[in-house]
Design a protein around this motif. Structure first.
Motif, PDB file in Angstrom:
ATOM      1  N   LYS A 101       0.860  -1.184   0.000  1.00 25.61           N
ATOM      2  CA  LYS A 101       0.000   0.000   0.000  1.00 25.61           C
ATOM      3  C   LYS A 101       0.895   1.232   0.000  1.00 25.61           C
ATOM      4  CE  LYS A 101      -3.502  -2.044   3.004  1.00 25.61           C
ATOM      5  NZ  LYS A 101      -4.061  -1.914   4.366  1.00 25.61           N
ATOM      6  N   PRO A 102       0.534   2.316  -0.590  1.00 22.29           N
ATOM      7  CA  PRO A 102      -0.633   2.421  -1.474  1.00 22.29           C
ATOM      8  C   PRO A 102      -0.324   1.866  -2.862  1.00 22.29           C
ATOM      9  CG  PRO A 102       0.472   4.535  -1.251  1.00 22.29           C
ATOM     10  CD  PRO A 102       1.253   3.572  -0.431  1.00 22.29           C
ATOM     11  N   PHE A 103      -1.327   1.443  -3.511  1.00 25.36           N
ATOM     12  CA  PHE A 103      -1.119   0.774  -4.798  1.00 25.36           C
ATOM     13  C   PHE A 103      -2.071   1.359  -5.830  1.00 25.36           C
ATOM     14  CE2 PHE A 103      -4.073  -1.399  -2.093  1.00 25.36           C
ATOM     15  CZ  PHE A 103      -5.207  -1.479  -2.893  1.00 25.36           C
ATOM     16  N   GLU A 104      -1.771   1.078  -7.109  1.00 26.42           N
ATOM     17  CA  GLU A 104      -2.692   1.459  -8.181  1.00 26.42           C
ATOM     18  C   GLU A 104      -3.744   0.370  -8.269  1.00 26.42           C
ATOM     19  OE1 GLU A 104      -1.932   4.146 -10.252  1.00 26.42           O
ATOM     20  OE2 GLU A 104      -0.065   4.592  -9.192  1.00 26.42           O
ATOM     21  N   LEU A 105      -4.981   0.791  -8.395  1.00 28.98           N
ATOM     22  CA  LEU A 105      -6.063  -0.183  -8.453  1.00 28.98           C
ATOM     23  C   LEU A 105      -5.900  -1.104  -9.659  1.00 28.98           C
ATOM     24  CD1 LEU A 105      -8.658  -1.060  -7.062  1.00 28.98           C
ATOM     25  CD2 LEU A 105      -9.913   0.509  -8.539  1.00 28.98           C
ATOM     26  N   GLU A 106      -5.468  -0.499 -10.797  1.00 32.72           N
ATOM     27  CA  GLU A 106      -5.310  -1.300 -12.011  1.00 32.72           C
ATOM     28  C   GLU A 106      -4.275  -2.403 -11.811  1.00 32.72           C
ATOM     29  OE1 GLU A 106      -7.205  -1.379 -14.482  1.00 32.72           O
ATOM     30  OE2 GLU A 106      -8.356   0.395 -13.910  1.00 32.72           O
TER      31      GLU A 106
ATOM     32  N   ARG B 387      -0.505   4.676   5.385  1.00 32.40           N
ATOM     33  CA  ARG B 387      -0.629   4.159   4.025  1.00 32.40           C
ATOM     34  C   ARG B 387      -2.025   3.616   3.742  1.00 32.40           C
ATOM     35  NH1 ARG B 387       5.187   1.228   3.773  1.00 32.40           N
ATOM     36  NH2 ARG B 387       6.334   2.959   2.863  1.00 32.40           N
ATOM     37  N   THR B 388      -2.659   3.106   4.781  1.00 36.06           N
ATOM     38  CA  THR B 388      -3.962   2.511   4.527  1.00 36.06           C
ATOM     39  C   THR B 388      -4.977   3.549   4.052  1.00 36.06           C
ATOM     40  OG1 THR B 388      -3.474   0.743   6.055  1.00 36.06           O
ATOM     41  CG2 THR B 388      -5.774   1.073   5.517  1.00 36.06           C
ATOM     42  N   LEU B 390      -4.268   6.292   2.730  1.00 32.92           N
ATOM     43  CA  LEU B 390      -3.748   6.755   1.454  1.00 32.92           C
ATOM     44  C   LEU B 390      -4.116   5.774   0.340  1.00 32.92           C
ATOM     45  CD1 LEU B 390      -2.046   9.258   0.916  1.00 32.92           C
ATOM     46  CD2 LEU B 390      -0.032   7.801   0.919  1.00 32.92           C
ATOM     47  N   ALA B 391      -3.952   4.498   0.657  1.00 34.41           N
ATOM     48  CA  ALA B 391      -4.268   3.465  -0.327  1.00 34.41           C
ATOM     49  C   ALA B 391      -5.765   3.509  -0.659  1.00 34.41           C
ATOM     50  CB  ALA B 391      -3.886   2.096   0.216  1.00 34.41           C
ATOM     51  N   LEU B 394      -6.369   6.446  -2.889  1.00 31.37           N
ATOM     52  CA  LEU B 394      -5.864   6.185  -4.232  1.00 31.37           C
ATOM     53  C   LEU B 394      -6.759   5.203  -4.975  1.00 31.37           C
ATOM     54  CD1 LEU B 394      -3.330   7.328  -5.528  1.00 31.37           C
ATOM     55  CD2 LEU B 394      -2.143   5.224  -4.936  1.00 31.37           C
ATOM     56  N   ALA B 395      -7.142   4.161  -4.241  1.00 33.51           N
ATOM     57  CA  ALA B 395      -7.987   3.131  -4.869  1.00 33.51           C
ATOM     58  C   ALA B 395      -9.324   3.734  -5.285  1.00 33.51           C
ATOM     59  CB  ALA B 395      -8.189   1.971  -3.902  1.00 33.51           C
ATOM     60  N   ASP B 398      -8.762   5.828  -8.333  1.00 28.44           N
ATOM     61  CA  ASP B 398      -8.572   4.929  -9.468  1.00 28.44           C
ATOM     62  C   ASP B 398      -9.913   4.387  -9.948  1.00 28.44           C
ATOM     63  OD1 ASP B 398      -5.918   5.302  -9.540  1.00 28.44           O
ATOM     64  OD2 ASP B 398      -5.371   3.436  -8.521  1.00 28.44           O
ATOM     65  N   LEU B 399     -10.711   4.001  -8.968  1.00 28.28           N
ATOM     66  CA  LEU B 399     -12.012   3.429  -9.293  1.00 28.28           C
ATOM     67  C   LEU B 399     -12.851   4.438 -10.059  1.00 28.28           C
ATOM     68  CD1 LEU B 399     -13.634   0.831  -8.696  1.00 28.28           C
ATOM     69  CD2 LEU B 399     -14.639   2.042  -6.758  1.00 28.28           C
ATOM     70  N   ARG B 402     -11.728   4.875 -13.680  1.00 30.64           N
ATOM     71  CA  ARG B 402     -11.706   3.702 -14.557  1.00 30.64           C
ATOM     72  C   ARG B 402     -12.629   3.870 -15.765  1.00 30.64           C
ATOM     73  NH1 ARG B 402     -12.462  -2.054 -12.841  1.00 30.64           N
ATOM     74  NH2 ARG B 402     -10.955  -2.492 -14.440  1.00 30.64           N
TER      75      ARG B 402
END
Lengths: 223, 611
Positions: A101-106, B387-388, B390-391, B394-395, B398-399, B402
């Motif tokens: 984490k953090p990561f790109e969803l793709e 990070r959580t 943040l993740a 980000l997710a 991203d979603l 898409r």
């Protein structure tokens, strides 16, 4: 294709779940280690996405326990601890992949797809059955060179059948792999989707690829 | 850099050197004292020997002198015409017979005159020939010639002086000779008229002394049988060997006095010779002693040198062997690293001087290990906490990106992003607060304030949240308690307690906020009816990132397990005490106990009632 997402952060879990669902995966979620452990016993998952720092029981001990019990699901570790040692430790404990984490969803989705492929011993992301081409990466389906548009669920059903081509898949198998815990539709929804799929895949083409085994289930003709 | 081994070796060698040096000095002193004693004893011995030699020499010279005197006496006797001397007897006869002979009476006066000694001697002197010696002859005839000066005097007036004497006649006070003695002699030192020091013997043969030479042939009157004894001069002659009265009436002979003398300087020269010899002897002995002392000293020096050399060679080994536990400890310590904090050493086998060090080291390493583990855990926790969200953010982005979505979907996603962002912000704030606390960069801002009001404000602040969750908030506040402290930090602590009370409460639970004073302290308490804390957990809840029920974390958004750690830091800063009472599944009570409240009852009564 069914996936278990064990992640305690509600918002993150929600986003990932939606992303995976849009990829045509059925996703169950667990907010802590115990719940994850419980759910993993209730169904067969193709992939389990596992956070390491979890309440109740941490991801690594779950991983150890599952592998010891002979669980075959592919496991992707998702964690905030991204150092080399952590990755090595996670992979050595039996994880199939590791994402920090953090990561790109793709990226996560691509890795999940790869794990699913691996689960079916398929190296090629494009599954070819007769003149049918299913690109699992690009989510596109062609038959006889002609592009066919499928909904995510139709795509998931086709992909599932294609991965098991030549074998009969029962309705309950389809149900189990394509619908998550919150879907409460009855099992004849499978028949409905099969009909949709046949309409799009087999109607204008010969020979028909989706066969019905009465009393057993469905199958895609193998080569 | 100083080496213990080197220092110890130097100490060791120094100690060795000092002790051996001291022993050597002592031994040398004893030896020196000993040889000095020996020297003194030897000197005394030499002195007494010298005296003996003097005495012996004197005796020898005296014997020779006496012998010569006796020889001379004999010579005198030989030269004397004893027949003429018989007239002396006749004189007495004439005197006795005078009364009986015709005209004899008339001659009595004549005889009587003749009988007087002076008169008689005068006659004898004239009658008896003078004693003459040929000087050379005399000297030739004397054995073992010692005497240089001779003087002979006789009762009848004849006398002889050797040429060596010249005019310096030796005078002598002659002792009265006991009647039973034949010969009498005396030795003495004498000074001649010309000032010359001489040693002389005065030999006197008594008047009645000499028996008929023919009868006394076996026992010559001047014979060697009468050797003088060992007495020192002046000596008296011993008892005559005749053992009393001669058995025959002595033949009358007049007394002869003989004096023989030698120059004392002659003896002195001999003495000087002796003294010189003695000195040489003493000198030899002294140099011998000095030599042996020197030898001894050299040997001691060499021995010390040897010991020193051996010390230099051996001491590093010995010290090294003694230091081996230290080396082991060093080796064990050098093996310690951030991955392995184990001190690889058997403590029970260490010497007792090092054991405390090793024990302390082990203890410290243990603490360090824990600190490292905590640090690592904290890093992991912080990364997770930051990070959580943040993740998630980000997710969610991203979603959203898409594919094209409906406005409602975007709105939903944006809301979720905002939530994650807020959570991230809170987390960062908490971490910063802790970092400031750790760095001591969060000082107290003291002022006087009304604690009651502050607690009341907190209750008001939390009321909406409690209502929202369906909890009952009960306040039990003692009014008008003033405090001089940092109100912001106290507020932070109380709000934290209240948030926890809401967070961990069971549905339809209640929260009690109380404030009272006791024993000069103000106690602010927050009780809930929540899940409670087990006894083991009580010590842990103030640790960073610890959560009693972490499963509820994140779902509610906001409890990372840093709140109580901040509370703990603030309480330490405020010098306040924290107390936790809890019964699992029934509820917990957190108390903040503050020092030094002032009750404002009297003063505050009026404005309070006015307000």
């Amino acid at each position: 294709m069914k996936i278990l997402l064990v992640e305690d952060h509600r918002l993150l879990a929600r986003a990932v779940k939606q992303g995976l669902e849009e990829e045509g995966f059925a996703v169950d979620t667990a907010a802590n280690g115990e719940e994850g452990d419980f759910k993993s016993r209730g169904a067969t998952y193709d992939v389990i996405i596992l956070d390491i720092m979890l309440p109740m029981e941490d991801g690594l001990s779950l991983l150890k326990k599952w592998r010891k019990a002979g669980m075959q699901s592919h496991i992707l570790l998702l964690t905030a601890m991204g150092s080399m040692e952590d990755k090595v430790r996670g992979l050595d404990l039996g994880a199939d992949d590791y994402l920090a984490k953090p990561f790109e969803l793709e990226e996560l989705l691509a890795r999940v797809r790869a794990l699913v492929r691996r689960g079916h011993h398929a190296k090629d992301p494009v599954i070819r059955v007769h003149d049918l081409e299913i690109d699992t990466g690009a989510h596109s389906v062609r038959r006889g060179g002609k592009e066919i548009y499928l909904t995510p669920r139709e795509f998931a059903l086709l992909r599932f059948l294609a991965y098991h081509r030549g074998k009969v898949v029962t309705r309950s198998m389809i149900w189990e792999h394509l619908y998550d815990e919150h879907d409460d539709n009855t099992s004849n929804v499978v028949d409905v989707y099969i009909r949709y799929l046949r309409n799009k895949i087999d109607k204008n083409f010969k020979p028909p690829l989706i066969l019905t085994r009465w009393g057993e289930g469905y199958m895609i003709k193998g080569d | 850099m100083r080496s213990i081994r080197f220092s110890l070796a130097v100490f060791f060698i120094s100690l060795l050197g000092i002790s051996f040096g001291a022993a050597s000095v002592l031994a040398y002193r004893i030896a020196w004292k000993n040889s000095d004693d020996r020297r003194i004893a030897r000197e005394e011995l030499e002195e007494s020997r010298l005296k003996d030699r003097y005495r012996e020499e004197t005796n020898r010279l005296d014997d020779a002198l006496l012998f010569q005197a006796q020889t001379l006496a004999r010579l005198v006797q030989f030269q004397t015409d004893w027949g003429k001397l018989r007239y002396l007897e006749l004189q007495a006869l004439g005197l006795l017979s005078a009364p009986f002979s015709p005209h004899g009476a008339a001659s009595i006066p004549l005889w009587a005159i003749q009988s007087s000694r002076t008169f008689s001697f005068e006659i004898y002197r004239r009658a008896v020939p003078l004693i003459r010696f040929n000087q050379e002859d005399l000297l030739e005839r004397l054995d073992g010639q010692v005497a240089e000066f001779f003087q002979v005097e006789t009762a009848w007036g004849a006398s002889y002086l050797s040429q060596s004497l010249g005019k310096n006649k030796m005078l002598a006070e002659l002792p009265k000779i006991p009647t039973d003695e034949v010969l009498h002699w005396d030795f003495e030192d004498y000074e001649l008229e010309n000032g010359k020091q001489v040693r002389r013997v005065i030999l006197k043969a008594s008047q009645f002394l000499i028996g008929a030479p023919q009868r006394n042939r076996n026992n010559p009157p001047f014979g060697g049988a009468q050797r003088p004894g060992d007495q020192n001069p002046p000596r008296n002659n011993p008892r005559p060997p005749t053992g009393g009265q001669p058995n025959t009436p002595p033949f009358f002979r007049p007394a002869i006095t003989i004096q023989c003398a030698y120059d004392l300087s002659r003896r002195e020269a001999q003495f000087e010779q002796f003294a010189k010899e003695s000195e040489v002897e003493i000198g030899n002995f002294q140099s011998e002693i000095a030599g042996s002392l020197r030898d001894f000293r050299n040997r001691l020096f060499l021995m010390n040198l040897g010991v020193f050399a051996v010390g230099v060679v051996v001491s590093p080994w010995i010290v090294g062997a003694g230091l081996s536990p230290l080396r082991n400890l060093t080796a064990a310590v050098s093996k310690v690293n951030e991955k392995d904090f184990h001190l690889d050493i058997n403590q029970s086998r260490l010497p007792k001087e090092i054991q405390p060090i090793a024990a302390r080291l082990e203890q410290t390493l243990g603490q360090l290990k824990k600190a490292f583990a905590r640090e690592k855990q904290a890093t992991a926790d912080i990364s997770h906490e930051l990070r959580t969200p943040l993740a998630a953010m980000l997710a969610t982005f991203d979603l959203g990106l898409r594919k094209n979505r409906s406005v409602e979907e975007y709105r939903e996603l944006l809301k979720e992003c905002r939530q994650s962002c807020k959570q991230l912000h809170q987390e960062v704030e908490r971490l910063l607060t802790l970092a400031r606390l750790d760095a001591g960069a969060d000082p107290l801002r003291l002022c006087s304030f009304d604690l009651s009001t502050l607690v009341h404000e907190c209750a008001q602040l939390i009321q909406p949240l409690a209502d929202q969750n369906g909890y009952r908030l009960v306040c039990d506040l003692k009014p008008d308690v003033a405090l001089h402290s940092d109100p912001d930090k106290i507020r932070e602590v109380i709000l934290n307690f209240l948030h926890n009370a809401i967070h961990y409460n069971r549905p339809q639970g209640s929260i009690t906020l109380s404030m009272r004073t006791a024993e000069g302290k103000a106690v602010v308490g927050v009780s809930d009816t929540g899940i409670g804390i087990s006894e083991q957990e009580k010590g842990l809840i103030f640790e960073r990132f610890y959560r009693v029920d972490p499963s509820r974390h994140a779902a509610e958004g906001g409890h990372s397990g840093l709140g109580l750690a901040i509370v703990k830091g603030y309480a330490e800063l405020l010098q306040a005490t924290l107390e936790v009472d809890s019964i699992p599944n029934e509820g917990s009570t957190f108390r903040l106990i503050l020092n030094g409240p002032i009750e404002l009852e009297q003063q505050a009564q009026v404005p309070a009632s006015v307000a």
